[in-house]
Design an enzyme around this catalytic site. Sequence first.
Site, PDB file in Angstrom:
ATOM      1  N   ASP A  45       3.107  10.927 -25.128  1.00 58.56           N
ATOM      2  CA  ASP A  45       1.843  11.595 -24.798  1.00 58.56           C
ATOM      3  C   ASP A  45       1.809  12.001 -23.330  1.00 58.56           C
ATOM      4  OD1 ASP A  45       1.049  11.257 -27.324  1.00 58.56           O
ATOM      5  OD2 ASP A  45      -0.397   9.650 -26.943  1.00 58.56           O
ATOM      6  N   GLU A  47       4.341  12.775 -21.349  1.00 59.55           N
ATOM      7  CA  GLU A  47       5.172  13.965 -21.134  1.00 59.55           C
ATOM      8  C   GLU A  47       4.465  15.210 -21.672  1.00 59.55           C
ATOM      9  OE1 GLU A  47       9.781  13.119 -21.703  1.00 59.55           O
ATOM     10  OE2 GLU A  47       8.548  11.937 -23.061  1.00 59.55           O
ATOM     11  N   TYR A  48       3.848  15.060 -22.851  1.00 62.24           N
ATOM     12  CA  TYR A  48       3.153  16.187 -23.472  1.00 62.24           C
ATOM     13  C   TYR A  48       2.058  16.708 -22.539  1.00 62.24           C
ATOM     14  CZ  TYR A  48       0.412  18.875 -26.854  1.00 62.24           C
ATOM     15  OH  TYR A  48      -0.264  19.882 -27.496  1.00 62.24           O
ATOM     16  N   ASP A  49       1.251  15.769 -22.031  1.00 66.85           N
ATOM     17  CA  ASP A  49       0.150  16.188 -21.159  1.00 66.85           C
ATOM     18  C   ASP A  49       0.665  16.823 -19.872  1.00 66.85           C
ATOM     19  OD1 ASP A  49      -1.641  15.458 -23.022  1.00 66.85           O
ATOM     20  OD2 ASP A  49      -2.207  13.563 -22.102  1.00 66.85           O
ATOM     21  N   SER A  96     -10.393  18.013 -30.296  1.00 72.57           N
ATOM     22  CA  SER A  96      -9.575  16.939 -29.757  1.00 72.57           C
ATOM     23  C   SER A  96     -10.323  16.294 -28.600  1.00 72.57           C
ATOM     24  CB  SER A  96      -8.329  17.596 -29.203  1.00 72.57           C
ATOM     25  OG  SER A  96      -7.216  16.983 -29.644  1.00 72.57           O
ATOM     26  N   LEU A  97      -9.710  15.308 -27.985  1.00 73.58           N
ATOM     27  CA  LEU A  97     -10.324  14.717 -26.786  1.00 73.58           C
ATOM     28  C   LEU A  97      -9.379  14.960 -25.615  1.00 73.58           C
ATOM     29  CD1 LEU A  97     -11.392  11.289 -28.297  1.00 73.58           C
ATOM     30  CD2 LEU A  97     -12.955  13.022 -27.438  1.00 73.58           C
ATOM     31  N   GLU A 128     -15.977   3.171 -26.913  1.00 75.36           N
ATOM     32  CA  GLU A 128     -15.468   2.817 -28.252  1.00 75.36           C
ATOM     33  C   GLU A 128     -13.962   2.644 -28.238  1.00 75.36           C
ATOM     34  OE1 GLU A 128     -16.424   6.162 -30.646  1.00 75.36           O
ATOM     35  OE2 GLU A 128     -18.430   5.453 -31.048  1.00 75.36           O
ATOM     36  N   LYS A 130     -10.294   3.607 -29.421  1.00 75.38           N
ATOM     37  CA  LYS A 130      -9.650   4.825 -29.920  1.00 75.38           C
ATOM     38  C   LYS A 130      -8.599   4.406 -30.940  1.00 75.38           C
ATOM     39  CE  LYS A 130      -7.651   9.169 -28.455  1.00 75.38           C
ATOM     40  NZ  LYS A 130      -6.642   9.262 -29.474  1.00 75.38           N
ATOM     41  N   ASP A 132      -5.639   4.673 -33.628  1.00 70.10           N
ATOM     42  CA  ASP A 132      -4.442   5.499 -33.700  1.00 70.10           C
ATOM     43  C   ASP A 132      -4.083   5.746 -35.163  1.00 70.10           C
ATOM     44  OD1 ASP A 132      -2.327   6.939 -32.863  1.00 70.10           O
ATOM     45  OD2 ASP A 132      -1.071   5.238 -32.303  1.00 70.10           O
ATOM     46  N   ARG A 151      -7.767  16.816 -40.610  1.00 69.65           N
ATOM     47  CA  ARG A 151      -8.066  17.631 -39.441  1.00 69.65           C
ATOM     48  C   ARG A 151      -7.265  18.935 -39.436  1.00 69.65           C
ATOM     49  NH1 ARG A 151      -5.917  18.099 -34.337  1.00 69.65           N
ATOM     50  NH2 ARG A 151      -7.426  18.558 -32.702  1.00 69.65           N
ATOM     51  N   TYR A 237     -16.662   7.270 -36.764  1.00 72.69           N
ATOM     52  CA  TYR A 237     -17.218   7.264 -35.411  1.00 72.69           C
ATOM     53  C   TYR A 237     -18.038   8.507 -35.092  1.00 72.69           C
ATOM     54  CZ  TYR A 237     -12.625   9.513 -35.138  1.00 72.69           C
ATOM     55  OH  TYR A 237     -11.524  10.268 -35.403  1.00 72.69           O
ATOM     56  N   LYS A 301     -18.011   8.254 -24.396  1.00 76.67           N
ATOM     57  CA  LYS A 301     -18.842   9.383 -24.808  1.00 76.67           C
ATOM     58  C   LYS A 301     -20.193   9.294 -24.114  1.00 76.67           C
ATOM     59  CE  LYS A 301     -16.759   9.395 -29.380  1.00 76.67           C
ATOM     60  NZ  LYS A 301     -16.829   8.895 -30.740  1.00 76.67           N
ATOM     61  N   LYS A 325      -6.227   6.408 -22.237  1.00 78.10           N
ATOM     62  CA  LYS A 325      -5.107   5.865 -23.010  1.00 78.10           C
ATOM     63  C   LYS A 325      -4.575   4.604 -22.341  1.00 78.10           C
ATOM     64  CE  LYS A 325      -4.018   9.050 -26.171  1.00 78.10           C
ATOM     65  NZ  LYS A 325      -2.678   9.304 -26.512  1.00 78.10           N
ATOM     66  N   CYS A 419      37.278  -5.451 -34.944  1.00 78.75           N
ATOM     67  CA  CYS A 419      36.145  -6.367 -35.009  1.00 78.75           C
ATOM     68  C   CYS A 419      36.060  -7.143 -33.686  1.00 78.75           C
ATOM     69  CB  CYS A 419      36.339  -7.331 -36.179  1.00 78.75           C
ATOM     70  SG  CYS A 419      35.149  -8.688 -36.140  1.00 78.75           S
ATOM     71  N   CYS A 422      36.987 -11.117 -34.713  1.00 82.79           N
ATOM     72  CA  CYS A 422      38.294 -11.575 -35.200  1.00 82.79           C
ATOM     73  C   CYS A 422      39.421 -10.570 -34.945  1.00 82.79           C
ATOM     74  CB  CYS A 422      38.213 -11.913 -36.683  1.00 82.79           C
ATOM     75  SG  CYS A 422      38.022 -10.466 -37.732  1.00 82.79           S
ATOM     76  N   CYS A 437      33.445  -5.028 -40.355  1.00 85.82           N
ATOM     77  CA  CYS A 437      34.711  -5.742 -40.215  1.00 85.82           C
ATOM     78  C   CYS A 437      35.302  -5.896 -41.628  1.00 85.82           C
ATOM     79  CB  CYS A 437      34.460  -7.117 -39.594  1.00 85.82           C
ATOM     80  SG  CYS A 437      35.901  -8.185 -39.688  1.00 85.82           S
ATOM     81  N   CYS A 442      36.042 -13.340 -41.781  1.00 93.63           N
ATOM     82  CA  CYS A 442      35.775 -13.193 -40.341  1.00 93.63           C
ATOM     83  C   CYS A 442      34.774 -14.267 -39.897  1.00 93.63           C
ATOM     84  CB  CYS A 442      35.218 -11.800 -40.074  1.00 93.63           C
ATOM     85  SG  CYS A 442      34.501 -11.643 -38.433  1.00 93.63           S
TER      86      CYS A 442
HETATM   87  S1  IVH Z   1     -14.414  11.288 -31.248  1.00 94.55           S
HETATM   88  C1  IVH Z   1     -15.137  15.722 -30.777  1.00 94.55           C
HETATM   89  N1  IVH Z   1     -13.934   8.742 -31.334  1.00 94.55           N
HETATM   90  O1  IVH Z   1      -8.668  10.752 -31.359  1.00 94.55           O
HETATM   91  C2  IVH Z   1     -14.526  14.425 -30.605  1.00 94.55           C
HETATM   92  N2  IVH Z   1     -12.150  10.239 -31.799  1.00 94.55           N
HETATM   93  O2  IVH Z   1      -7.400  12.477 -29.411  1.00 94.55           O
HETATM   94  C3  IVH Z   1     -14.256  13.798 -31.882  1.00 94.55           C
HETATM   95  N3  IVH Z   1     -10.044   9.142 -32.388  1.00 94.55           N
HETATM   96  O3  IVH Z   1      -9.073  13.739 -33.139  1.00 94.55           O
HETATM   97  C4  IVH Z   1     -13.471  12.609 -31.766  1.00 94.55           C
HETATM   98  N4  IVH Z   1     -10.793   7.078 -32.224  1.00 94.55           N
HETATM   99  O4  IVH Z   1      -8.742  11.571 -34.472  1.00 94.55           O
HETATM  100  C5  IVH Z   1     -13.429   9.981 -31.467  1.00 94.55           C
HETATM  101  N5  IVH Z   1     -13.664   6.450 -31.435  1.00 94.55           N
HETATM  102  C6  IVH Z   1     -13.166   7.671 -31.562  1.00 94.55           C
HETATM  103  C7  IVH Z   1     -11.824   7.903 -31.922  1.00 94.55           C
HETATM  104  C8  IVH Z   1     -11.340   9.209 -32.016  1.00 94.55           C
HETATM  105  C9  IVH Z   1      -9.757   7.847 -32.508  1.00 94.55           C
HETATM  106  C10 IVH Z   1      -9.091  10.229 -32.593  1.00 94.55           C
HETATM  107  C11 IVH Z   1      -9.607  11.409 -33.387  1.00 94.55           C
HETATM  108  C12 IVH Z   1      -9.466  12.582 -32.460  1.00 94.55           C
HETATM  109  C13 IVH Z   1      -8.396  12.116 -31.543  1.00 94.55           C
HETATM  110  C14 IVH Z   1      -8.451  12.843 -30.232  1.00 94.55           C
END
Ligand code: IVH
Length: 688
Positions: A45, A47-49, A96-97, A128, A130, A132, A151, A237, A301, A325, A419, A422, A437, A442
């Site tokens: 993640d 590296e991606y970001d 996404s977040l 809250e 998060k 996975d 999604r 959530y 949030k 994260k 090996c 032996c 082997c 052995c």
């Molecule tokens: S809120 C508009 N709350 O994380 C925002 N997302 O990286 C809606 N996720 O796509 C998401 N726990 O699949 C929210 N407590 C949580 C979460 C959560 C896991 C996931 C969700 C989202 C992804 C974003």
Amino acid sequence: MKEMKLNFFEENDMKKDKERIEKLRADLLKYNQYYYTNNESLISDVEYDMLMNELKELEEKYPEYKSEASPTVIVGASNLRENKFQKVTHKKPMLSLSNTYNEEEIGDFIDRIKRLLPEREDIKYALELKLDGLSISIQYEKGKLVRGVTRGDGAIGEDVTENIMEIETIPHTLKEPLDMEIRGEIVLPISKFESLNERRMEAGEEVFANPRNAASGTLRQIDASIIKERGLDCYFYFIVDAKNYGIQTHSESIKYLESLGIKTTGVCEVLDTASALKKRIDYWEQEKEKLDYETDGMVIKVDNLDLWDELGNTTKSPRWAIAYKFPAKQVTTTLLGITWQVGRTGKVTPVAELEEVALSGSKVKRASLHNFHEIERKDIRIGDKVFIEKAAEIIPQVVKSIKEFRDGSEKMIAEPDKCPVCGSPVAREEGQVDIKCTNPVCPGKVKGRIEYFVSRDAMNIGGFGSKMVEKMLELSFIKNVGDIYDLKDHKEDLENIEKMGKRSVENLLDSIEASKKRDYSKVIYALGIPFIGKYSGKLLAEASRNIDNLMKMEIEELIEIDGIGDKGAKAVYDFLRDEENIELINILKGHGLQFAMEEKEEEDQSEKIFSGKTFLFTGTLKNFKREEIKEEIEKLGGKNLSAVSKNLDYLIIGEKAGSKLKKAQELGTVKILTEEEFVEICKNNNKN
Ligand code: IVH
């Protein structure tokens, strides 16, 4: 300025930047595509970001190169996988977040909110976990579950209604007859993930890399009954347009979900400062280890829903939320060397010897590298700086080498042609990655077999660690597994071994004696038959009742046992026809080990309706889970078998009964009961 002619260097830079933009877009799209289809990330993640941020900065620098098709604009992969499930457009996109990896940025997030809402003074934040897993959107109409959509790319998902109906924790009916769309995360509990992988390994199937992949693979099953069997779970959530239900804050919507009978993590803490948030994040970073589901961070949030409208969204994520994260359980260290080990099957495997480093609370000096193919694929060299991590399993793994740190002194690793124990030649079976082997005696193999036999899940002989096994082999007190039970005749010799006092010798011998009482299923496991682990040991024990029956079973009969795969069946068949193995079984029988199931007291069972009768069920059952029907049969005095054979009295059939029904009909001796008939019998006989 813009109009000015560019000099050669500027033009060259621009050309390079343009190429870089194209490369970043192509790479990120590839990563997105892979992630959304396989639910597995090709890169970390972090590296991606970093790549995404680099692209954003370049696009800001060169607005002329902006594109609607850039991964900075579109949320996810544009092409979804195969057409297995119907495509559905989300009524409201599933955003996404935005992620942050350091706690400082939580302060930045809060400052930003304050800047955007200068009039507001008492802004509160909900914190809250998060989860996975995989996000899902569920629609209820008049309180009835009508649809579940993944999604997908955020705009269009896939209709998985039939499959989510099988997730036991998602209610089919709400406590109120509401029209409502809710969003949450589907996960596979860690305990379920571990047992699933164990079963897959034993059946010779590929294991899932982590619970998220397993959850994704499970949700996409065509056969929906597998979902219930594997135990997928879901936590919610989010309520779409929560204000329509008179809700004013996010924390209230979580409570409202709970009041409707919907499962949440139960963690939604309302806090008002960055320092309070950080404190609780630190707390949950420790506490999360106790949870049975994976969390990769926390979500912050803004609590007040009116402010959500004021802050709004970017194309990809809401401005009112941020994900923090947790640091990955990865560290870097140096690879000092490779030790090649020989296991009980003769498999020669590399173990990474590392500069000692602390990882998730323990010190690590060795890590797994699986096989030579992996060393080649990851281009790992001695002297490399490497990333190591603890995945869901306990043994640390080498994730990758960091090529940027190389100074040319690193040494390539060669695959051994002899090996390491032996010196005999090694060979690779066709289509296999591992080398083995070729020497049947052995010492490496013998040691591996003994270690496996005495291990906790097998005969559980305490005081018999790796060093002890080595010592006994060296002194020729034991040459094979069977000799363990003759050690009592060497009591004095044992006491003379360095550091072995009278007391520890007594403990060891007691432990050896006690192992003779270990269950038949453990003995099967301890024999070390390829592909047969704890779980399949149990299945084989239940199906065969004793070793003589097991030795007579044909491959077809073994395959019929639920949970035993083709490879396992063949391995059992071959193992039990090998002279040496037969001799070992006879020696162990002579020592009094358990080679039959312990039959339960039959007295009061004889009164019962199913007493002395054997049962098997097949197909999808409406009224029972697998374990429940087994218990019901036993309660009425019956015995459960795992395969159709001449020993079977009754086959209970659910929907879509297949090969077992056919086989029972062919045999002609098995009575067939429908699930309804069975339920009727249970009702009439379960009156007490
Ligand atoms: S809120 C508009 N709350 O994380 C925002 N997302 O990286 C809606 N996720 O796509 C998401 N726990 O699949 C929210 N407590 C949580 C979460 C959560 C896991 C996931 C969700 C989202 C992804 C974003």
